[in-house]
Scaffold this active site. Structure first.
Site, short mmCIF file in Angstrom:
data_model
loop_
_atom_site.label_atom_id
_atom_site.label_comp_id
_atom_site.label_asym_id
_atom_site.label_seq_id
_atom_site.Cartn_x
_atom_site.Cartn_y
_atom_site.Cartn_z
N HIS A 175 0.88 -1.19 0.00
CA HIS A 175 0.00 0.00 0.00
C HIS A 175 0.91 1.24 0.00
CE1 HIS A 175 -3.59 2.25 0.46
NE2 HIS A 175 -3.91 2.01 1.72
N ARG A 209 -2.57 10.21 -11.18
CA ARG A 209 -1.76 10.86 -10.15
C ARG A 209 -0.28 10.72 -10.51
NH1 ARG A 209 -3.82 7.61 -5.10
NH2 ARG A 209 -3.37 5.96 -6.61
N1 CMX Z 1 5.26 -6.59 -9.66
C1 CMX Z 1 5.25 -7.92 -9.69
N2 CMX Z 1 4.13 -8.66 -9.60
C2 CMX Z 1 2.96 -8.00 -9.51
C3 CMX Z 1 2.89 -6.61 -9.51
C4 CMX Z 1 4.10 -5.89 -9.56
N3 CMX Z 1 4.15 -4.56 -9.50
N4 CMX Z 1 1.61 -6.25 -9.40
C5 CMX Z 1 0.90 -7.38 -9.34
N5 CMX Z 1 1.72 -8.45 -9.40
C6 CMX Z 1 1.37 -9.86 -9.27
C7 CMX Z 1 0.72 -10.07 -7.90
O1 CMX Z 1 1.69 -10.18 -6.87
C8 CMX Z 1 -0.06 -11.32 -8.14
O2 CMX Z 1 0.82 -12.43 -8.07
P1 CMX Z 1 0.37 -13.84 -7.43
O3 CMX Z 1 -0.72 -14.31 -8.34
O4 CMX Z 1 1.61 -14.64 -7.47
O5 CMX Z 1 -0.13 -13.53 -6.05
C9 CMX Z 1 -0.51 -11.18 -9.61
O6 CMX Z 1 0.38 -10.22 -10.20
C10 CMX Z 1 -1.94 -10.66 -9.75
O7 CMX Z 1 -2.07 -9.48 -8.98
P2 CMX Z 1 -3.10 -8.34 -9.42
O8 CMX Z 1 -4.46 -8.90 -9.38
O9 CMX Z 1 -2.65 -7.70 -10.68
O10 CMX Z 1 -2.87 -7.25 -8.26
P3 CMX Z 1 -3.54 -7.22 -6.81
O11 CMX Z 1 -4.85 -6.55 -6.93
O12 CMX Z 1 -3.52 -8.56 -6.17
O13 CMX Z 1 -2.51 -6.31 -6.02
C11 CMX Z 1 -1.04 -4.47 -5.77
C12 CMX Z 1 -2.41 -4.93 -6.27
C13 CMX Z 1 -0.99 -2.95 -5.83
C14 CMX Z 1 -0.88 -4.89 -4.30
C15 CMX Z 1 0.05 -5.10 -6.65
O14 CMX Z 1 -0.07 -4.63 -7.97
C16 CMX Z 1 1.47 -4.82 -6.13
O15 CMX Z 1 1.95 -5.55 -5.26
N6 CMX Z 1 2.14 -3.73 -6.66
C17 CMX Z 1 3.45 -3.34 -6.16
C18 CMX Z 1 3.29 -2.59 -4.85
C19 CMX Z 1 2.65 -1.23 -5.06
O16 CMX Z 1 3.02 -0.47 -5.94
N7 CMX Z 1 1.68 -0.89 -4.18
C20 CMX Z 1 1.09 0.46 -4.17
C21 CMX Z 1 -0.36 0.47 -4.62
C22 CMX Z 1 -0.93 1.86 -4.50
C23 CMX Z 1 -1.13 2.22 -3.07
O17 CMX Z 1 -1.98 1.62 -2.39
O18 CMX Z 1 -0.44 3.09 -2.56
#
Ligand code: CMX
Length: 423
Positions: A261, A316
């Site tokens: 997050h 953003r």
């Molecule tokens: N890098 C690598 N893998 C990623 C990824 C990334 N940036 N984003 C998603 N994935 C992976 C997930 O870990 C998940 O893997 P598993 O199936 O092995 O668990 C798969 O892709 C599917 O995930 P998703 O449905 O696309 O994404 P989620 O809704 O589950 O999660 C989020 C969303 C933001 C947690 C995820 O994209 C992520 O971990 N991003 C990196 C961290 C980040 O930037 N967070 C900030 C978000 C904004 C905020 O709240 O501030």
């Protein structure tokens, strides 16, 4: 009575009637269904709560009270607070009244600093901020009035708590920065400055129009992101038990401190700096591509990329990117963030897991903060928190105004699910 309170007092009875009539007439209509995947998948996409301050459209991003965020980038954070709460941007007079109100509440009590000074020196700035908010709970107007006030007055007491927290939060956050990073004594607030500029002043950063603008933009962009994200949802749930705003907001911010997050901005800049260090400056596209693969192959995420709701470049991020292109296009950190924007989506698409390969807000913010002298990146989520407190508190006030019920979704066991689907 301040003009914000006056406006809310006028609006709230009508809102209550509107919701009451809606539930009476359409209360049994179905608006969502839940699949097994969603029950195990963080309830992604389940429509089970209401938030009127803002919506996040998968293909458009954040829209605050009907206005896309890219149309609000020139506004002051205080104007956004007014907009979040009332649905309207303030008039000049209303803005001035809100600014004076916040400024009159800016003094952080001395005992907060005593508590923070007693924390171990290596405490995370987020742990310090959240502790600082929580320790002020004893001053909650809501808690003090609770046993004697009618339900219709809850919003008024919640608003008092919210304004006290927001009045103090920039001073508290700046004090955390100066204490944690040994920057010298705290800098008192300067009442002639607006909320964002005053934060720059109290942090002790170089005070220029550009730094002020960057901070105001930062505080506007992070202010709200509808109701289902971890921090907003947590604040909402805690507040629904009629725990006061101090309990609710500090709980929400504890969620913002997670690397998936709000902490992603710290992680993202950490990655960018590692890249610059390894290659002695801005890498080539090939070098950065290889480093992204290294990250993914070691089972880590590319921070700042992907989103639970968004399916396009986060507007953003676009706002930060535009600001960077205008003001610090030659900065190595910004250039690397820019290159990552070209590389990471391609890598994530090829990787094939993330549903959204595009940058979110956390991919772009750190480079600007770094450029303007805020180099201690574990502090970045504190800045996010100062801004997001506006959204969480606005949602809390509206929920107390509408008499939203205590949150209590039904959980089911794996055995029940198996039986239900005939597995
Ligand atoms: N890098 C690598 N893998 C990623 C990824 C990334 N940036 N984003 C998603 N994935 C992976 C997930 O870990 C998940 O893997 P598993 O199936 O092995 O668990 C798969 O892709 C599917 O995930 P998703 O449905 O696309 O994404 P989620 O809704 O589950 O999660 C989020 C969303 C933001 C947690 C995820 O994209 C992520 O971990 N991003 C990196 C961290 C980040 O930037 N967070 C900030 C978000 C904004 C905020 O709240 O501030």
């Amino acid at each position: 009575m301040s003009s914000l309170k006056e406006k809310l007092a006028q609006q709230i009875p009508g809102l209550r009637e509107e919701i009451k009539a809606l539930v009476k007439e359409y209360g049994d209509r179905v608006i969502s269904e839940v699949t097994v995947k969603q029950a195990y998948g963080g309830m992604r996409g389940v429509k089970g709560m209401v938030c009127d301050t803002s919506v996040v459209e998968p293909d458009k991003g954040l829209i605050i009270r009907g206005i896309p965020i890219l149309e609000l980038t020139e506004k002051l954070p205080e104007e956004i607070l007014f907009l979040l709460l009332t649905g309207d941007l303030p008039t000049e007079e209303e803005l001035k009244s809100l600014q004076q109100d916040l400024s009159s509440r800016a003094e952080v009590p001395g005992y907060v600093w005593d508590v923070l000074a007693a924390m171990p020196k290596d405490s995370h700035p987020m742990a310090m901020l959240d502790t600082g908010i929580l320790v002020m709970q004893r001053e909650s107007v809501f808690a003090a009035r609770y046993s004697e006030m009618a339900k219709t007055e809850y919003w008024d007491a919640a608003l008092e708590d919210a304004l006290n927290i927001l009045g103090r939060i920039t001073g508290l956050a700046a004090g955390v920065y100066r204490m944690r990073y040994e920057k010298g004594s705290r800098i008192p607030p300067e009442p002639s400055l607006d909320w964002g500029a005053n934060y720059v002043h109290m942090l002790g950063l170089e005070e220029t129009d550009e730094t002020y603008s960057m901070m105001r933009l930062y505080l506007v962009l992070h202010s709200d992101h509808e109701g289902g994200n971890v921090s907003a949802n947590t604040c909402h749930t805690v507040g629904s038990a009629l725990s006061d705003a101090y309990y609710a907001v500090s709980a929400g911010l504890n969620g913002l401190a997670g690397p998936l997050h709000g902490l992603a901005n710290q992680e993202c800049l950490g990655f960018v700096l590692k890249v610059i260090e390894r290659f002695g400056g801005v890498p080539t596209e090939k070098q950065l591509t290889d480093m992204c693969w290294e990250l993914l192959n070691s089972g880590q995420v590319i921070p700042g990329y992907g989103h639970a709701v968004l399916r396009v470049v986060d507007p953003r991020f676009t706002a930060f990117h535009n600001f960077g292109k205008k003001h610090c296009a030659d900065d190595d950190t910004f250039k690397t963030v820019d290159l990552l924007f070209q590389v990471a989506p391609k890598v994530l698409k090829e990787h094939g897991k993330a549903k959204n390969p595009w940058p979110n807000v956390d991919a772009g913010s750190g480079a600007l903060l770094y450029h303007y002298g805020l180099k201690e990146f574990p502090y970045y989520t504190v800045l996010f928190s100062v801004s997001r407190a506006m959204g969480m508190l606005s949602q809390l006030i509206i929920n107390r105004a509408l008499g939203t019920a205590i949150t209590r979704p039904k959980s089911v066991s794996t055995a029940w699910i198996k039986q239900q689907v005939g597995a």
